[in-house]
Design a protein around this motif. Structure first.
Motif, short mmCIF file in Angstrom:
data_model
loop_
_atom_site.label_atom_id
_atom_site.label_comp_id
_atom_site.label_asym_id
_atom_site.label_seq_id
_atom_site.Cartn_x
_atom_site.Cartn_y
_atom_site.Cartn_z
N VAL A 12 -143.96 -70.51 -70.38
CA VAL A 12 -142.53 -70.46 -70.08
C VAL A 12 -141.94 -69.18 -70.66
O VAL A 12 -141.14 -68.50 -70.00
CB VAL A 12 -141.81 -71.70 -70.64
N GLY A 13 -142.33 -68.81 -71.85
CA GLY A 13 -141.85 -67.58 -72.46
C GLY A 13 -142.28 -66.36 -71.67
O GLY A 13 -141.51 -65.41 -71.51
N TYR A 14 -143.49 -66.38 -71.15
CA TYR A 14 -143.99 -65.26 -70.36
C TYR A 14 -143.23 -65.14 -69.05
O TYR A 14 -142.84 -64.04 -68.65
CB TYR A 14 -145.49 -65.45 -70.11
N VAL A 15 -142.99 -66.25 -68.38
CA VAL A 15 -142.25 -66.23 -67.12
C VAL A 15 -140.81 -65.77 -67.36
O VAL A 15 -140.27 -64.97 -66.60
CB VAL A 15 -142.28 -67.62 -66.44
N ASN A 16 -140.19 -66.25 -68.43
CA ASN A 16 -138.84 -65.80 -68.77
C ASN A 16 -138.81 -64.32 -69.10
O ASN A 16 -137.86 -63.63 -68.76
CB ASN A 16 -138.26 -66.62 -69.92
N PHE A 17 -139.84 -63.82 -69.77
CA PHE A 17 -139.91 -62.39 -70.07
C PHE A 17 -140.01 -61.58 -68.79
O PHE A 17 -139.34 -60.55 -68.65
CB PHE A 17 -141.10 -62.10 -70.99
N LEU A 18 -140.81 -62.03 -67.84
CA LEU A 18 -140.91 -61.33 -66.56
C LEU A 18 -139.58 -61.38 -65.80
O LEU A 18 -139.18 -60.40 -65.17
CB LEU A 18 -142.03 -61.92 -65.71
N ALA A 19 -138.90 -62.50 -65.88
CA ALA A 19 -137.57 -62.60 -65.25
C ALA A 19 -136.60 -61.64 -65.94
O ALA A 19 -135.78 -61.00 -65.27
CB ALA A 19 -137.05 -64.03 -65.34
N GLY A 20 -136.70 -61.52 -67.25
CA GLY A 20 -135.85 -60.59 -67.98
C GLY A 20 -136.11 -59.14 -67.59
O GLY A 20 -135.19 -58.34 -67.45
N ILE A 21 -137.37 -58.81 -67.35
CA ILE A 21 -137.71 -57.45 -66.91
C ILE A 21 -137.13 -57.19 -65.52
O ILE A 21 -136.57 -56.12 -65.25
CB ILE A 21 -139.24 -57.24 -66.91
N GLY A 22 -137.23 -58.18 -64.64
CA GLY A 22 -136.64 -58.03 -63.31
C GLY A 22 -135.13 -57.86 -63.37
O GLY A 22 -134.56 -57.01 -62.67
N LEU A 23 -134.48 -58.66 -64.19
CA LEU A 23 -133.03 -58.54 -64.34
C LEU A 23 -132.63 -57.22 -64.97
O LEU A 23 -131.62 -56.62 -64.61
CB LEU A 23 -132.48 -59.70 -65.16
N ALA A 24 -133.44 -56.73 -65.91
CA ALA A 24 -133.15 -55.44 -66.53
C ALA A 24 -133.26 -54.31 -65.52
O ALA A 24 -132.43 -53.38 -65.51
CB ALA A 24 -134.11 -55.19 -67.70
N ALA A 25 -134.25 -54.37 -64.65
CA ALA A 25 -134.39 -53.35 -63.61
C ALA A 25 -133.21 -53.41 -62.65
O ALA A 25 -132.67 -52.37 -62.24
CB ALA A 25 -135.70 -53.54 -62.87
N TRP A 26 -132.81 -54.61 -62.28
CA TRP A 26 -131.66 -54.79 -61.39
C TRP A 26 -130.39 -54.26 -62.06
O TRP A 26 -129.57 -53.57 -61.44
CB TRP A 26 -131.53 -56.25 -61.04
N ALA A 27 -130.21 -54.58 -63.33
CA ALA A 27 -129.03 -54.13 -64.07
C ALA A 27 -129.00 -52.61 -64.18
O ALA A 27 -127.95 -51.99 -64.03
CB ALA A 27 -129.01 -54.76 -65.46
N ARG A 28 -130.14 -52.02 -64.43
CA ARG A 28 -130.20 -50.56 -64.54
C ARG A 28 -129.83 -49.90 -63.22
O ARG A 28 -129.16 -48.87 -63.20
CB ARG A 28 -131.59 -50.13 -64.97
N GLY A 29 -130.23 -50.50 -62.12
CA GLY A 29 -129.90 -49.96 -60.81
C GLY A 29 -128.43 -50.08 -60.48
O GLY A 29 -127.91 -49.32 -59.65
N THR A 30 -127.74 -51.02 -61.10
CA THR A 30 -126.31 -51.20 -60.83
C THR A 30 -125.44 -50.61 -61.93
O THR A 30 -124.22 -50.81 -61.93
CB THR A 30 -125.97 -52.70 -60.67
N GLY A 31 -126.04 -49.89 -62.88
CA GLY A 31 -125.26 -49.22 -63.92
C GLY A 31 -124.88 -50.09 -65.10
O GLY A 31 -123.94 -49.78 -65.82
N ARG A 32 -125.61 -51.15 -65.33
CA ARG A 32 -125.34 -52.02 -66.47
C ARG A 32 -126.39 -51.79 -67.55
O ARG A 32 -127.38 -51.11 -67.34
CB ARG A 32 -125.34 -53.48 -66.03
N SER A 33 -126.19 -52.42 -68.70
CA SER A 33 -127.10 -52.26 -69.83
C SER A 33 -128.41 -53.02 -69.56
O SER A 33 -128.42 -54.25 -69.48
CB SER A 33 -126.46 -52.79 -71.11
N ALA A 34 -129.50 -52.28 -69.46
CA ALA A 34 -130.79 -52.90 -69.18
C ALA A 34 -131.28 -53.73 -70.37
O ALA A 34 -131.84 -54.82 -70.18
CB ALA A 34 -131.82 -51.84 -68.81
N LEU A 35 -131.06 -53.24 -71.58
CA LEU A 35 -131.53 -53.97 -72.77
C LEU A 35 -130.80 -55.31 -72.92
O LEU A 35 -131.43 -56.33 -73.20
CB LEU A 35 -131.32 -53.12 -74.03
N LEU A 36 -129.50 -55.31 -72.70
CA LEU A 36 -128.73 -56.55 -72.79
C LEU A 36 -129.23 -57.57 -71.76
O LEU A 36 -129.44 -58.74 -72.08
CB LEU A 36 -127.25 -56.28 -72.57
N TRP A 37 -129.46 -57.12 -70.53
CA TRP A 37 -129.91 -58.04 -69.49
C TRP A 37 -131.35 -58.46 -69.69
O TRP A 37 -131.74 -59.57 -69.29
CB TRP A 37 -129.70 -57.42 -68.10
N LEU A 38 -132.18 -57.61 -70.31
CA LEU A 38 -133.56 -58.02 -70.64
C LEU A 38 -133.54 -59.18 -71.62
O LEU A 38 -134.20 -60.20 -71.41
CB LEU A 38 -134.34 -56.84 -71.23
#
Length: 84
Positions: A12-38
């Motif tokens: 579950v932690g691994y899947v959530n980490f992968l989801a966090g990486i995906g959200l961080a990439a999405w956030a970076r593409g929209t000009g938001r803080s990637a670290l916060l969304w990770l």
């Protein structure tokens, strides 16, 4: 806690980490803080995904921009004669 429970938490932690990486990439593409969304996506992946979708819907749609320049007539199909 049994060994099976620990392995379940690890996956579950691994899947959530992968989801966090995906959200961080999405956030970076929209000009938001990637670290916060990770971090937010790693801790609360489903909630973070819904929040990101909500924020994305509120943004004004981007103007229609094409990477390819418009040249020629769009109603014609170009076919090379050497292709059989």
């Amino acid at each position: 806690m049994s060994l099976a429970g620990v392995e379940g938490l690890a996956s579950v932690g691994y899947v959530n980490f992968l989801a966090g990486i995906g959200l961080a990439a999405w956030a970076r593409g929209t000009g938001r803080s990637a670290l916060l969304w990770l971090i937010f996506g790693w801790v609360l992946a489903p909630v973070a995904g819904l929040v990101m979708l909500f924020l994305q819907k509120r943004r004004d749609p981007a103007p229609e921009v094409s990477v390819f320049p418009q040249t020629g007539r769009s109603d014609l199909l170009s076919v090379r004669k050497d292709v059989i």
